[in-house]
Design a protein around this motif. Sequence first.
Motif, PDB file in Angstrom:
ATOM      1  N   GLY A  60       0.791  -1.223   0.000  1.00  0.00           N
ATOM      2  CA  GLY A  60       0.000   0.000   0.000  1.00  0.00           C
ATOM      3  C   GLY A  60       0.821   1.269   0.000  1.00  0.00           C
ATOM      4  N   ASN A  61       2.091   1.177   0.398  1.00  0.00           N
ATOM      5  CA  ASN A  61       2.966   2.338   0.486  1.00  0.00           C
ATOM      6  C   ASN A  61       2.365   3.431   1.366  1.00  0.00           C
ATOM      7  N   VAL A  62       1.633   3.021   2.361  1.00  0.00           N
ATOM      8  CA  VAL A  62       0.956   3.950   3.265  1.00  0.00           C
ATOM      9  C   VAL A  62       1.935   4.521   4.283  1.00  0.00           C
ATOM     10  N   ILE A  63       2.929   3.744   4.644  1.00  0.00           N
ATOM     11  CA  ILE A  63       3.861   4.146   5.696  1.00  0.00           C
ATOM     12  C   ILE A  63       4.603   5.432   5.321  1.00  0.00           C
ATOM     13  N   SER A  64       4.843   5.644   4.043  1.00  0.00           N
ATOM     14  CA  SER A  64       5.535   6.864   3.626  1.00  0.00           C
ATOM     15  C   SER A  64       4.697   8.121   3.908  1.00  0.00           C
ATOM     16  N   LEU A  65       3.380   7.985   3.927  1.00  0.00           N
ATOM     17  CA  LEU A  65       2.508   9.137   4.193  1.00  0.00           C
ATOM     18  C   LEU A  65       2.326   9.424   5.682  1.00  0.00           C
ATOM     19  N   LEU A  66       2.786   8.534   6.541  1.00  0.00           N
ATOM     20  CA  LEU A  66       2.622   8.751   7.978  1.00  0.00           C
ATOM     21  C   LEU A  66       3.496   9.880   8.507  1.00  0.00           C
ATOM     22  N   PHE A  67       4.540  10.251   7.760  1.00  0.00           N
ATOM     23  CA  PHE A  67       5.431  11.312   8.202  1.00  0.00           C
ATOM     24  C   PHE A  67       4.989  12.690   7.713  1.00  0.00           C
ATOM     25  N   GLU A  68       3.890  12.736   6.993  1.00  0.00           N
ATOM     26  CA  GLU A  68       3.308  14.006   6.577  1.00  0.00           C
ATOM     27  C   GLU A  68       2.448  14.542   7.722  1.00  0.00           C
ATOM     28  N   ASN A  69       2.168  15.836   7.682  1.00  0.00           N
ATOM     29  CA  ASN A  69       1.227  16.397   8.650  1.00  0.00           C
ATOM     30  C   ASN A  69      -0.154  15.816   8.377  1.00  0.00           C
ATOM     31  N   PHE A  70      -0.848  15.407   9.422  1.00  0.00           N
ATOM     32  CA  PHE A  70      -2.163  14.826   9.242  1.00  0.00           C
ATOM     33  C   PHE A  70      -3.158  15.916   8.872  1.00  0.00           C
ATOM     34  N   SER A  71      -3.631  15.849   7.664  1.00  0.00           N
ATOM     35  CA  SER A  71      -4.666  16.769   7.192  1.00  0.00           C
ATOM     36  C   SER A  71      -5.727  15.933   6.485  1.00  0.00           C
TER      37      SER A  71
END
Length: 134
Positions: A60-71
């Motif tokens: 899913g490559n979801v882990i890379s988005l976890l370091f973004e600000n949650f918006s």
Amino acid sequence: MATKTIQTKKIFSDIPTNLTVHPKKKDLLMITNEEAVKTSIRNLIQTNSYERVFQPDIGGNVISLLFENFSRLTTSQIENKIEAVILNHEPRAKIIQVKATPSIDDNRLVVTVTFSIVGNAKPINLNVVLERQR
């Protein structure tokens, strides 16, 4: 001459990820149906692309988005990625809804996947907690 129709129930089975051994038979236990599909979906969500040997498109490559600000945009992207990976790699599940809820104070994301197993209309909920790992 009468014919008899026999209906068979489809059983989905997998090997558990913790490789649990039967105490007497000394053989691996099997997980079936709901638990098998839940485990598969959880593994797909937590896998990055190029993480599996000879299968670079799985993940899913979801882990890379976890370091973004949650918006709202980030959670929407995560929901879309999860939905795509399940649609592409888990034919046993029919997605009803994917909902990502950020927990900003705990630096984690709670993903709720509501799906049904093919051949069964009963909705199943799966909660996966995604945390930032260093």
